[in-house]
Design a protein around this motif. Sequence first.
Motif, PDB file in Angstrom:
ATOM      1  N   ALA A 176      59.499  56.515  41.299  1.00 46.10           N
ATOM      2  CA  ALA A 176      58.309  57.361  41.319  1.00 46.10           C
ATOM      3  C   ALA A 176      58.534  58.653  40.542  1.00 46.10           C
ATOM      4  CB  ALA A 176      57.910  57.672  42.756  1.00 46.10           C
ATOM      5  N   GLU A 177      59.691  59.255  40.713  1.00 46.64           N
ATOM      6  CA  GLU A 177      59.984  60.500  39.993  1.00 46.64           C
ATOM      7  C   GLU A 177      60.061  60.267  38.492  1.00 46.64           C
ATOM      8  OE1 GLU A 177      63.556  61.896  41.721  1.00 46.64           O
ATOM      9  OE2 GLU A 177      62.613  62.419  43.625  1.00 46.64           O
ATOM     10  N   ILE A 178      60.694  59.188  38.091  1.00 49.43           N
ATOM     11  CA  ILE A 178      60.809  58.887  36.665  1.00 49.43           C
ATOM     12  C   ILE A 178      59.438  58.583  36.074  1.00 49.43           C
ATOM     13  CG2 ILE A 178      61.710  57.203  35.014  1.00 49.43           C
ATOM     14  CD1 ILE A 178      64.180  56.980  36.883  1.00 49.43           C
ATOM     15  N   MET A 179      58.633  57.818  36.795  1.00 48.44           N
ATOM     16  CA  MET A 179      57.316  57.446  36.285  1.00 48.44           C
ATOM     17  C   MET A 179      56.401  58.662  36.172  1.00 48.44           C
ATOM     18  SD  MET A 179      54.804  54.265  37.339  1.00 48.44           S
ATOM     19  CE  MET A 179      55.325  54.301  38.992  1.00 48.44           C
ATOM     20  N   ILE A 180      56.387  59.513  37.162  1.00 52.75           N
ATOM     21  CA  ILE A 180      55.524  60.689  37.127  1.00 52.75           C
ATOM     22  C   ILE A 180      55.975  61.646  36.040  1.00 52.75           C
ATOM     23  CG2 ILE A 180      54.820  62.735  38.417  1.00 52.75           C
ATOM     24  CD1 ILE A 180      54.806  60.949  40.914  1.00 52.75           C
ATOM     25  N   SER A 181      57.275  61.838  35.903  1.00 49.72           N
ATOM     26  CA  SER A 181      57.743  62.741  34.853  1.00 49.72           C
ATOM     27  C   SER A 181      57.476  62.157  33.462  1.00 49.72           C
ATOM     28  CB  SER A 181      59.218  63.070  35.036  1.00 49.72           C
ATOM     29  OG  SER A 181      60.000  61.905  34.955  1.00 49.72           O
ATOM     30  N   SER A 182      57.586  60.861  33.304  1.00 43.57           N
ATOM     31  CA  SER A 182      57.289  60.229  32.016  1.00 43.57           C
ATOM     32  C   SER A 182      55.825  60.388  31.646  1.00 43.57           C
ATOM     33  CB  SER A 182      57.643  58.747  32.048  1.00 43.57           C
ATOM     34  OG  SER A 182      59.007  58.566  32.287  1.00 43.57           O
ATOM     35  N   TYR A 183      54.944  60.169  32.605  1.00 44.68           N
ATOM     36  CA  TYR A 183      53.522  60.345  32.342  1.00 44.68           C
ATOM     37  C   TYR A 183      53.193  61.812  32.072  1.00 44.68           C
ATOM     38  CZ  TYR A 183      51.733  55.655  33.135  1.00 44.68           C
ATOM     39  OH  TYR A 183      51.425  54.329  32.994  1.00 44.68           O
ATOM     40  N   ALA A 184      53.847  62.724  32.758  1.00 46.28           N
ATOM     41  CA  ALA A 184      53.596  64.153  32.522  1.00 46.28           C
ATOM     42  C   ALA A 184      54.021  64.559  31.117  1.00 46.28           C
ATOM     43  CB  ALA A 184      54.321  64.992  33.573  1.00 46.28           C
ATOM     44  N   VAL A 185      55.179  64.076  30.678  1.00 51.96           N
ATOM     45  CA  VAL A 185      55.635  64.373  29.316  1.00 51.96           C
ATOM     46  C   VAL A 185      54.686  63.754  28.298  1.00 51.96           C
ATOM     47  CG1 VAL A 185      57.475  63.893  27.648  1.00 51.96           C
ATOM     48  CG2 VAL A 185      58.041  64.707  29.932  1.00 51.96           C
ATOM     49  N   LEU A 186      54.231  62.540  28.554  1.00 50.74           N
ATOM     50  CA  LEU A 186      53.284  61.888  27.655  1.00 50.74           C
ATOM     51  C   LEU A 186      51.979  62.665  27.571  1.00 50.74           C
ATOM     52  CD1 LEU A 186      52.858  59.296  25.911  1.00 50.74           C
ATOM     53  CD2 LEU A 186      51.683  58.374  27.904  1.00 50.74           C
ATOM     54  N   MET A 187      51.518  63.194  28.695  1.00 46.81           N
ATOM     55  CA  MET A 187      50.294  63.982  28.700  1.00 46.81           C
ATOM     56  C   MET A 187      50.455  65.277  27.912  1.00 46.81           C
ATOM     57  SD  MET A 187      49.254  63.210  32.663  1.00 46.81           S
ATOM     58  CE  MET A 187      48.300  64.651  32.896  1.00 46.81           C
ATOM     59  N   VAL A 188      51.600  65.921  28.050  1.00 45.04           N
ATOM     60  CA  VAL A 188      51.853  67.151  27.299  1.00 45.04           C
ATOM     61  C   VAL A 188      51.932  66.847  25.803  1.00 45.04           C
ATOM     62  CG1 VAL A 188      53.528  68.978  26.881  1.00 45.04           C
ATOM     63  CG2 VAL A 188      52.957  68.339  29.223  1.00 45.04           C
ATOM     64  N   LEU A 189      52.645  65.807  25.440  1.00 43.70           N
ATOM     65  CA  LEU A 189      52.757  65.444  24.024  1.00 43.70           C
ATOM     66  C   LEU A 189      51.414  65.018  23.441  1.00 43.70           C
ATOM     67  CD1 LEU A 189      56.157  63.515  23.976  1.00 43.70           C
ATOM     68  CD2 LEU A 189      55.671  65.844  23.204  1.00 43.70           C
ATOM     69  N   GLY A 190      50.599  64.340  24.243  1.00 38.80           N
ATOM     70  CA  GLY A 190      49.262  63.968  23.781  1.00 38.80           C
ATOM     71  C   GLY A 190      48.386  65.188  23.540  1.00 38.80           C
ATOM     72  N   GLY A 191      48.502  66.176  24.414  1.00 36.46           N
ATOM     73  CA  GLY A 191      47.753  67.412  24.215  1.00 36.46           C
ATOM     74  C   GLY A 191      48.212  68.159  22.980  1.00 36.46           C
ATOM     75  N   VAL A 192      49.514  68.221  22.763  1.00 36.44           N
ATOM     76  CA  VAL A 192      50.049  68.889  21.581  1.00 36.44           C
ATOM     77  C   VAL A 192      49.623  68.153  20.313  1.00 36.44           C
ATOM     78  CG1 VAL A 192      52.189  69.434  20.348  1.00 36.44           C
ATOM     79  CG2 VAL A 192      51.985  69.933  22.785  1.00 36.44           C
ATOM     80  N   PHE A 193      49.662  66.820  20.339  1.00 33.36           N
ATOM     81  CA  PHE A 193      49.235  66.029  19.190  1.00 33.36           C
ATOM     82  C   PHE A 193      47.769  66.284  18.851  1.00 33.36           C
ATOM     83  CE2 PHE A 193      47.182  62.195  17.548  1.00 33.36           C
ATOM     84  CZ  PHE A 193      47.896  62.018  16.378  1.00 33.36           C
ATOM     85  N   THR A 194      46.922  66.312  19.874  1.00 29.74           N
ATOM     86  CA  THR A 194      45.497  66.524  19.632  1.00 29.74           C
ATOM     87  C   THR A 194      45.236  67.933  19.119  1.00 29.74           C
ATOM     88  OG1 THR A 194      44.987  64.935  21.383  1.00 29.74           O
ATOM     89  CG2 THR A 194      43.215  66.379  20.684  1.00 29.74           C
TER      90      THR A 194
END
Length: 94
Positions: free
Chosen positions: A35-53
Motif C-alpha cells: 500500500a505504501e509503495i503503491m500510494i507513493s508511486s501514484y503520488a509521484v506520477l501525479m506530481v510528474l503529470g502536473g509538471v509535464f502539463t
Amino acid sequence: MEKKFLTAISVLLIFVPWTILPFRSFDWALESPVAEIMISSYAVLMVLGGVFTILSYVKAGVQNNLMKVCLVVNSLYAAGGIVALGMMILPKVV
C-alpha cells in the motif's frame, strides 16, 4: 502535430490516478508495504503529470481549451500528490 500529441498525453494523465481504485479492491493492495509503495508511486506520477502539463502549457505553447482543462486538473493532482508525499515522509523525518 506535436501540440496534439502533448495534449493527448495530458488528457491521459488525467485518468491515470483513478486506476488506483480497482487495485485497492484487492486484499494484497491493502497490506502495509504494498500500500505504501503503491500510494507513493501514484503520488509521484501525479506530481510528474502536473509538471509535464505545466511545462507543455508554458514552454511548448500548447494553449488550447482542452489543455487549459488539463492544466487545472493535473495541477490539482500535483498539489494532492505533494501533500500525500509530505504526509508519508514528514512523520519519518520528525
